[in-house]
Design an enzyme around this catalytic site. Sequence first.
Site, PDB file in Angstrom:
ATOM      1  N   ASP A   1      63.587  60.519  -6.992  1.00 25.18           N
ATOM      2  CA  ASP A   1      62.922  59.318  -7.507  1.00 25.18           C
ATOM      3  C   ASP A   1      62.650  58.261  -6.477  1.00 25.18           C
ATOM      4  OD1 ASP A   1      62.997  59.872 -10.262  1.00 25.18           O
ATOM      5  OD2 ASP A   1      65.074  59.204 -10.397  1.00 25.18           O
TER       6      ASP A   1
ATOM      7  N   GLU B   1      61.443  54.425  -7.269  1.00 25.44           N
ATOM      8  CA  GLU B   1      61.078  53.499  -8.345  1.00 25.44           C
ATOM      9  C   GLU B   1      60.927  52.104  -7.764  1.00 25.44           C
ATOM     10  OE1 GLU B   1      63.161  55.492 -12.227  1.00 25.44           O
ATOM     11  OE2 GLU B   1      64.452  54.378 -10.865  1.00 25.44           O
TER      12      GLU B   1
ATOM     13  N   GLU C   1      65.749  66.006  -9.801  1.00 27.55           N
ATOM     14  CA  GLU C   1      64.749  64.933  -9.748  1.00 27.55           C
ATOM     15  C   GLU C   1      64.936  64.103  -8.490  1.00 27.55           C
ATOM     16  OE1 GLU C   1      64.303  62.756 -13.518  1.00 27.55           O
ATOM     17  OE2 GLU C   1      63.987  60.931 -12.372  1.00 27.55           O
TER      18      GLU C   1
END
Length: 297
Positions: free
Chosen positions: A117, A119, A115
Site C-alpha cells: 500500500d 496511501e 497487499e
Amino acid sequence: MAPTQVLASRSCCGTLLLLLLLFFSSLFASSTCQQTAAFSENFAATWGGDRVNILDNQREVVLSMDKISGAGFGSKLTYGSGSFHLKIKLPGNNSAGIVTAYYTSSDQSKSSHDELDMEFLGNVQGKPITLQTNVFTNGEGNREQRVNLWFDPTADFHDYKILWNTYQVVFYVDDTPIRVFANKANKGVSYPNKPMQVIASLWNGEDWATDGGKTKINWSNAPFNAHFQGFSVDGCVLTSPDDNQCASPTLWWNSERYQQLSSSERLAYENVKKNYMTYDYCNDVRRFQTMPLECPQ
Ligand SMILES: *[C@@H]1O[C@H](CO)[C@@H](O)[C@H](O)[C@H]1NC(C)=O
Ligand SMILES: *[C@@H]1O[C@H](CO)[C@@H](O)[C@H](O)[C@H]1NC(C)=O
C-alpha cells in the site's frame, strides 16, 4: 516459462523487443516505447461510475469524490513480480479526510491476502500530506510507516513506484526509496507471493486519516480530484501462485541490480528515514509486546 510469455505482459520494453523483432526498425521502436500505454490497454474502471474520467486520448484519468461516492480503477491482469508505477497529482487545497490510494493486492476476499500500500492522507491547506505505506502478507498488516513528502504533491505529477521481486519490496517516490521490505522468509517472515492486481482509488478516510480522525472532510471543497498518468505496466503476468516464471532472472526487475538498493539509493533512503519519516511501526514499543520478526532486533 519462456520469455515469450513475458512479452504478453504488455510492458514497454516487451513491446520494444517485439517491434524490433518484427520490423527491425529501431527508429520506429524507440519512438513507440517513449509513449506510455493508453489507460484501457492495462486498466479498467472498477467503481464510482462517472467519477472515473478518462481524458487526453486515455493518457490521463481523473478520479473524483463527492458526498455520494469515491472512485477507483484496477489492472485487468494480475502479476507475480514487477516494477509498478503511476504518476499522480493529489487533490489540492483542503483535502483533509480524503485518502488517495495506490496499491497492489491479491484477492481481498481471502483472509490470507497480500497487499502493498501507498496511501496519501489528505490534509487542510498548508499542512503536510502524509504518505503511509503498509505491507500485508498472508492477511497480516500492522506494518505502517509514514513519511511527509518533501514537495507539494498537489501541485504537480510525481512518480510513485512499487518494486516487487523475490528479494525485496521497495516503495519509491520519484526514484527515491522511502521503504524497503526485504524478503526474510528464511527467518520465518511471510513474503508476498500471490498474484496481485494494481489498483488506484480515492475514498473517504475521515474516520482515521487526518489527525487520527479528528479532522473531517470539508464538503464545501467537493468534488475532490486525483489525477493519474503513466499506464504502462512492467509486470510478469501471473494467475496461479504455483507458477514460478515471475522469478525469472531474464525479467529486468529481478536482475542483480534490483536485488538490493544501490549505494546511492541507500544514502537517499537513510536521508528519508532521518528527515522525513514520522512513524515506523518497528519503533513503536508501546504497540507491540514483542517486536515483529522482520524489524531490526
Ligand atoms: C485550489 O483553489 C483555488 C481557488 O479556489 C483554485 O483556483 C485551484 O484550482 C485549486 N487547486 C486545486 C489543485 O484544486
Ligand atoms: C470549509 O471550506 C470553506 C471553503 O474553502 C471555508 O470557507 C470553511 O471555513 C471551511 N470549513 C471549515 C470547518 O474549515
